[in-house]
Design an enzyme around this catalytic site. Sequence first.
Site, short mmCIF file in Angstrom:
data_model
loop_
_atom_site.label_atom_id
_atom_site.label_comp_id
_atom_site.label_asym_id
_atom_site.label_seq_id
_atom_site.Cartn_x
_atom_site.Cartn_y
_atom_site.Cartn_z
N LYS A 1 32.52 43.32 35.17
CA LYS A 1 33.54 45.10 35.80
C LYS A 1 32.52 45.98 34.93
CE LYS A 1 38.76 44.22 35.54
NZ LYS A 1 40.08 44.94 35.96
N LYS B 1 36.73 35.32 44.05
CA LYS B 1 38.36 34.76 43.65
C LYS B 1 39.18 35.72 44.15
CE LYS B 1 39.98 37.90 40.25
NZ LYS B 1 40.89 38.25 38.49
N LYS C 1 42.47 41.69 43.64
CA LYS C 1 43.33 43.60 43.51
C LYS C 1 41.82 45.02 44.39
CE LYS C 1 46.24 43.32 40.80
NZ LYS C 1 46.34 44.03 39.46
P1 TYM Z 1 45.94 40.68 36.50
O1 TYM Z 1 46.91 42.09 37.09
O2 TYM Z 1 43.97 40.83 36.97
O3 TYM Z 1 46.35 39.63 37.16
C1 TYM Z 1 48.00 38.77 36.70
C2 TYM Z 1 47.53 37.50 36.94
O4 TYM Z 1 47.60 36.74 38.55
C3 TYM Z 1 46.18 36.10 37.95
N1 TYM Z 1 45.63 36.31 39.46
C4 TYM Z 1 44.86 35.35 40.29
N2 TYM Z 1 45.29 33.61 39.86
C5 TYM Z 1 45.17 32.81 41.26
N3 TYM Z 1 43.91 33.75 41.77
C6 TYM Z 1 43.89 34.56 41.71
N4 TYM Z 1 42.86 34.82 42.71
C7 TYM Z 1 44.00 35.47 41.01
N5 TYM Z 1 43.77 36.83 41.05
C8 TYM Z 1 44.55 36.75 39.36
C9 TYM Z 1 45.70 36.34 36.47
O5 TYM Z 1 45.51 35.20 36.18
C10 TYM Z 1 47.14 36.86 35.95
O6 TYM Z 1 47.85 35.64 35.55
N6 TYM Z 1 44.58 40.94 31.38
C11 TYM Z 1 45.60 40.87 32.38
C12 TYM Z 1 47.25 40.88 32.41
C13 TYM Z 1 47.68 40.37 30.96
C14 TYM Z 1 48.27 39.56 30.44
C15 TYM Z 1 48.85 40.21 29.18
C16 TYM Z 1 48.66 38.07 30.88
C17 TYM Z 1 47.94 41.85 29.96
N7 TYM Z 1 47.93 41.50 28.57
C18 TYM Z 1 49.26 38.97 28.02
C19 TYM Z 1 48.62 37.36 30.35
C20 TYM Z 1 49.84 37.65 28.81
C21 TYM Z 1 45.53 40.37 34.05
O7 TYM Z 1 44.91 42.10 33.84
O8 TYM Z 1 46.38 40.01 34.90
#
Ligand code: TYM
Length: 327
Positions: free
Chosen positions: A111, A193, A196
């Site tokens: 990022k 991947k 979003k």
């Molecule tokens: P975020 O918002 O980027 O993504 C949310 C969840 O979706 C999963 N994910 C995917 N899984 C499979 N294939 C993909 N292409 C894909 N893109 C996203 C991510 O692995 C995630 O599980 N930092 C985290 C949010 C967070 C969090 C936490 C998660 C903040 N605190 C505590 C667990 C526990 C994030 O940015 O997820």
Amino acid sequence: MKRILTGLQPTGCITLGNYIGAIKQMVEYQEKYESFIFVADMHAITVPQDPESLSFNIRNLIAIYLACGIDPKKNTIFIQSENLYHANVSWILECLTPYGELGRMTQFKDKSKKNKSFSAGLYTYPVLMASDILLYDVDYVPTGQDQKQHVELARNIAERVNKKYKENIFKIPEPLIGKHGAKIYDLVNPDKKMSKSSDNPKGVIYLMDDEKTIRKKIMSATTDSEMKVIYDPDNKPGISNLITIYSVLSNKTIKAVEKKFKDSNYGEFKRAVADLVVSVLIPIQEKYNKLIDSKKLDKILDDGRDKTSLMAFEKYDKLKKAVGLHR
Ligand code: TYM
């Protein structure tokens, strides 16, 4: 009962990758674990956000959780910023985390490369994520593959703090990564991947895409010239990604999907994938439309805030005392 927790950022539109990597897993696990799911809104502001859209996206994500089958009776659902202890614990943990450890986070490297200037929050973000997890003594953290490194950091932080203060302040959590659906790839560039924040929306299926758009995106997904529906991520990343999607959404093994489509050409297979994705997403969208303006959401969020604030206060207090932040 073992406890699980996960969160998603309310940035832009939720993707099929988010659904498969996190939300669908939670819907399955809610039957056997004590489950916590939250909106990681403080994570979202590590990159610039339009305030109005952010606020909309926060409520939106709660409606999406419910529409996808997250049951408020089986889950504690809350908004991160409404619980003041996440940021407080994060600050203490930041002061206990070596600077260099955060520089090794792949997501930060990716990022920060994209932008010339970025916030300090983007750098310290994994510590906030560690706080989210460590506040609640969770056993497992269901996420996609891309968050595994962050969960490992949370483990390291917890172990270090417990050792330093010779006390079991934090439970050591484990990542829970779904097998094949752990990473869904971009439909146009299947080496990346599905994200979003992708520059090209054609490669990304958003949960709120209409039927025509979903079909169009899947029918034009990148494949190869071999015309064989075989799972081989190294040599056939596009078709393997579609097989993964089909496998996860139909609860069939990869082998069973290969067998089912062994005589199909790519057009036929893609049509079947599109039918399946549509059959999963359209009912979610219908439920979402009924929920988005419902007062029910506010009650769920108030309860979640109150319950988690009480729990988090206890952990914060324990940490504060261990560190010496008391009279
Ligand atoms: P975020 O918002 O980027 O993504 C949310 C969840 O979706 C999963 N994910 C995917 N899984 C499979 N294939 C993909 N292409 C894909 N893109 C996203 C991510 O692995 C995630 O599980 N930092 C985290 C949010 C967070 C969090 C936490 C998660 C903040 N605190 C505590 C667990 C526990 C994030 O940015 O997820």
